[in-house]
Design an enzyme around this catalytic site. Structure first.
Site, PDB file in Angstrom:
ATOM      1  N   LEU A  92       0.843  -1.193   0.000  1.00 20.51           N
ATOM      2  CA  LEU A  92       0.000   0.000   0.000  1.00 20.51           C
ATOM      3  C   LEU A  92       0.876   1.240   0.000  1.00 20.51           C
ATOM      4  CD1 LEU A  92      -2.897  -0.989   2.417  1.00 20.51           C
ATOM      5  CD2 LEU A  92      -2.486  -1.602   0.025  1.00 20.51           C
ATOM      6  N   GLY A 137       1.291  -5.138   1.494  1.00 18.64           N
ATOM      7  CA  GLY A 137       0.278  -5.217   0.444  1.00 18.64           C
ATOM      8  C   GLY A 137       0.779  -5.928  -0.806  1.00 18.64           C
TER       9      GLY A 137
HETATM   10  C1  LIG Z   1      -6.788  -2.180  14.688  1.00 11.79           C
HETATM   11  C2  LIG Z   1      -6.593  -2.399  13.226  1.00 11.79           C
HETATM   12  C3  LIG Z   1      -7.588  -1.717  12.426  1.00 11.79           C
HETATM   13  C4  LIG Z   1      -7.479  -1.533  11.125  1.00 11.79           C
HETATM   14  C5  LIG Z   1      -6.275  -1.838  10.324  1.00 11.79           C
HETATM   15  C6  LIG Z   1      -5.352  -0.709  10.381  1.00 11.79           C
HETATM   16  C7  LIG Z   1      -4.279  -0.504   9.708  1.00 11.79           C
HETATM   17  C8  LIG Z   1      -3.729  -1.353   8.654  1.00 11.79           C
HETATM   18  C9  LIG Z   1      -3.100  -0.450   7.738  1.00 11.79           C
HETATM   19  C10 LIG Z   1      -2.388  -0.653   6.703  1.00 11.79           C
HETATM   20  C11 LIG Z   1      -1.875  -1.833   6.124  1.00 11.79           C
HETATM   21  C12 LIG Z   1      -0.886  -1.604   5.241  1.00 11.79           C
HETATM   22  C13 LIG Z   1      -0.241  -2.600   4.442  1.00 11.79           C
HETATM   23  C14 LIG Z   1       0.896  -2.016   3.614  1.00 11.79           C
HETATM   24  O1  LIG Z   1       1.092  -2.446   2.514  1.00 11.79           O
HETATM   25  S1  LIG Z   1       1.854  -0.755   4.256  1.00 11.79           S
HETATM   26  C15 LIG Z   1       3.221  -0.577   3.164  1.00 11.79           C
HETATM   27  C16 LIG Z   1       4.326  -1.454   3.620  1.00 11.79           C
HETATM   28  N1  LIG Z   1       5.413  -1.404   2.695  1.00 11.79           N
HETATM   29  C17 LIG Z   1       6.678  -1.436   3.082  1.00 11.79           C
HETATM   30  O2  LIG Z   1       6.991  -1.540   4.237  1.00 11.79           O
HETATM   31  C18 LIG Z   1       7.707  -1.313   1.999  1.00 11.79           C
HETATM   32  C19 LIG Z   1       8.579  -0.129   2.210  1.00 11.79           C
HETATM   33  N2  LIG Z   1       9.536  -0.024   1.134  1.00 11.79           N
HETATM   34  C20 LIG Z   1      10.687  -0.747   1.099  1.00 11.79           C
HETATM   35  O3  LIG Z   1      10.967  -1.564   1.945  1.00 11.79           O
HETATM   36  C21 LIG Z   1      11.591  -0.481  -0.046  1.00 11.79           C
HETATM   37  O4  LIG Z   1      11.221   0.744  -0.635  1.00 11.79           O
HETATM   38  C22 LIG Z   1      11.574  -1.582  -1.130  1.00 11.79           C
HETATM   39  C23 LIG Z   1      12.236  -2.856  -0.606  1.00 11.79           C
HETATM   40  C24 LIG Z   1      10.161  -1.888  -1.612  1.00 11.79           C
HETATM   41  C25 LIG Z   1      12.390  -1.069  -2.359  1.00 11.79           C
HETATM   42  O5  LIG Z   1      13.669  -0.652  -1.932  1.00 11.79           O
HETATM   43  P1  LIG Z   1      14.543   0.283  -2.896  1.00 11.79           P
HETATM   44  O6  LIG Z   1      15.845   0.475  -2.205  1.00 11.79           O
HETATM   45  O7  LIG Z   1      14.543  -0.257  -4.256  1.00 11.79           O
HETATM   46  O8  LIG Z   1      13.729   1.661  -2.993  1.00 11.79           O
HETATM   47  P2  LIG Z   1      13.633   2.810  -1.881  1.00 11.79           P
HETATM   48  O9  LIG Z   1      14.750   3.776  -2.101  1.00 11.79           O
HETATM   49  O10 LIG Z   1      13.455   2.254  -0.541  1.00 11.79           O
HETATM   50  O11 LIG Z   1      12.239   3.496  -2.308  1.00 11.79           O
HETATM   51  C26 LIG Z   1      12.128   4.324  -3.457  1.00 11.79           C
HETATM   52  C27 LIG Z   1      11.097   5.383  -3.163  1.00 11.79           C
HETATM   53  O12 LIG Z   1       9.830   4.757  -2.974  1.00 11.79           O
HETATM   54  C28 LIG Z   1       9.288   5.149  -1.705  1.00 11.79           C
HETATM   55  N3  LIG Z   1       8.492   4.044  -1.172  1.00 11.79           N
HETATM   56  C29 LIG Z   1       8.899   2.814  -0.865  1.00 11.79           C
HETATM   57  N4  LIG Z   1       7.872   2.056  -0.435  1.00 11.79           N
HETATM   58  C30 LIG Z   1       6.793   2.851  -0.468  1.00 11.79           C
HETATM   59  C31 LIG Z   1       5.426   2.646  -0.133  1.00 11.79           C
HETATM   60  N5  LIG Z   1       4.935   1.475   0.312  1.00 11.79           N
HETATM   61  N6  LIG Z   1       4.585   3.679  -0.281  1.00 11.79           N
HETATM   62  C32 LIG Z   1       5.014   4.864  -0.732  1.00 11.79           C
HETATM   63  N7  LIG Z   1       6.305   5.120  -1.076  1.00 11.79           N
HETATM   64  C33 LIG Z   1       7.179   4.120  -0.940  1.00 11.79           C
HETATM   65  C34 LIG Z   1      10.506   5.442  -0.866  1.00 11.79           C
HETATM   66  O13 LIG Z   1      10.166   6.249   0.222  1.00 11.79           O
HETATM   67  C35 LIG Z   1      11.378   6.139  -1.884  1.00 11.79           C
HETATM   68  O14 LIG Z   1      10.872   7.465  -2.036  1.00 11.79           O
HETATM   69  P3  LIG Z   1      11.853   8.696  -2.324  1.00 11.79           P
HETATM   70  O15 LIG Z   1      12.529   8.374  -3.624  1.00 11.79           O
HETATM   71  O16 LIG Z   1      12.808   8.776  -1.161  1.00 11.79           O
HETATM   72  O17 LIG Z   1      10.943   9.865  -2.399  1.00 11.79           O
END
Ligand SMILES: CC/C=C\C/C=C\C/C=C\C=C\CC(=O)SCCNC(=O)CCNC(=O)[C@H](O)C(C)(C)COP(=O)(O)OP(=O)(O)OC[C@H]1O[C@@H](n2cnc3c(N)ncnc32)[C@H](O)[C@@H]1OP(=O)(O)O
Length: 286
Positions: A92, A137
């Site tokens: 997400l 997600g």
């Molecule tokens: C009581 C309960 C009641 C209700 C339920 C409540 C809540 C539930 C809520 C939510 C559930 C959510 C599920 C989800 O999916 S949350 C998202 C989880 N995702 C992650 O943790 C992934 C994070 N990202 C990474 O680990 C890495 O980016 C990677 C491994 C995917 C890729 O690594 P890279 O080194 O290739 O790239 P990066 O330099 O890290 O990233 C590039 C760029 O992209 C941005 N970014 C990364 N992931 C996300 C994302 N998920 N959303 C938005 N943006 C993301 C990252 O910040 C970088 O941005 P900039 O270039 O610095 O601007």
């Protein structure tokens, strides 16, 4: 209202594209963030760089593409994969859940639910070719599939890591995890927010097969061929029998789930956790 209008526009644009590309002989249609090839086994490719995060636009395009495939009775199966190198999907979009207003959170969550319900209950055979990192997600998308093939690259990890972000996986994420890997493994992996390497994911059952990276797509195609040999009606009824209760569990409480998500994600403490996580992602670079 705005989303419904966007949806109508996208559907219209999608069908225009579909017609034009069919005339070119290539059977495919595309939105900006999702490309669908329908030549041979249908392949759906996420292309929302840099990390295929599921923004509202991406979710909408994904759902519309799926709807179009479901409506095409000649399509019985779809391979789900990514066009972003090294990333299946980062899950997400954190920026849809941070610093926005409650109405936005509610709208976003409704669309997350919608995509999940469509994918999880799809009558089509879904095979994922997991060619990159697949946290949260991203893992959810893969778990919706009937079979998961993952690239054997230790840099790629998969799992529901929500607790590492200071958030909680919703009950329907949890239900699907339990259905896939069993209660004990799911309990441990959810609390720890485990991101499994391909070998670990295979061992615990998060994925069904791990193959060399250059064979992920060919393996997914051969899996699809095997599944396509099963009569649709019996396979679909069996799939429905296995998945209906889990999907119904969300369907009967969709509104309450939206309310829960909205109030949870709006909390100052949760917003603070997300802020810290986003900062950590930024700092990783510097
Ligand atoms: C009581 C309960 C009641 C209700 C339920 C409540 C809540 C539930 C809520 C939510 C559930 C959510 C599920 C989800 O999916 S949350 C998202 C989880 N995702 C992650 O943790 C992934 C994070 N990202 C990474 O680990 C890495 O980016 C990677 C491994 C995917 C890729 O690594 P890279 O080194 O290739 O790239 P990066 O330099 O890290 O990233 C590039 C760029 O992209 C941005 N970014 C990364 N992931 C996300 C994302 N998920 N959303 C938005 N943006 C993301 C990252 O910040 C970088 O941005 P900039 O270039 O610095 O601007």
């Amino acid at each position: 209202m705005a989303l419904a209008a966007a949806r109508r526009l996208l559907l219209h644009a999608g069908s225009r594209l579909g017609r034009r590309e069919a005339v070119d002989g290539a059977r495919r249609f595309a939105n900006k963030r999702v490309l669908v090839e329908t030549e041979g086994p249908a392949v759906m490719k996420l292309r929302n760089p840099p990390v295929n995060s599921l923004s509202l636009e991406c979710l909408t395009e994904f759902t519309i593409s799926l709807e179009k495939l479901e409506n095409d009775k000649s399509i019985r199966g779809v391979i789900l994969t990514s066009e972003c190198p090294g990333i299946f999907s980062a899950g997400l979009d954190l920026l849809e859940m941070y610093g926005r207003n409650p109405a936005h959170y509610a709208e976003y969550w409704k669309n997350v639910q919608e995509l999940w319900l469509r994918l999880y209950t799809s009558n089509m055979i879904l095979v994922s070719a997991i060619n990159g990192a697949s946290p949260a997600g991203g893992c959810l998308l893969a778990l919706c599939c009937d079979y998961r093939v993952m690239a054997d690259n230790p840099k790629y990890t998969i799992g529901l890591n929500e607790s590492l972000l200071g958030i909680v996986a919703p009950f329907w994420f949890k239900d699907m995890y339990v259905n896939t890997i069993g209660h004990r493994e799911a309990e441990r992996a959810l609390q720890l927010g485990t991101l499994f390497s391909p070998a670990e994911a295979l061992k615990v059952g998060v994925v069904d097969e791990v193959v060399p990276e250059d064979q992920v797509h060919s393996k997914a195609r051969s899996v699809m061929t095997k599944w396509l040999a099963i009569p649709d009606h019996s396979r679909q009824l069996t799939k429905n029998m296995m998945r209906k209760a889990t999907a119904d569990n969300l369907i009967k409480q969709r509104e309450a789930d939206i309310q829960n998500f909205t109030s949870f994600i709006s909390k100052d403490s949760i917003q603070k956790s997300l802020h810290m996580y986003l900062e950590k992602l930024k700092q990783k670079k510097g």
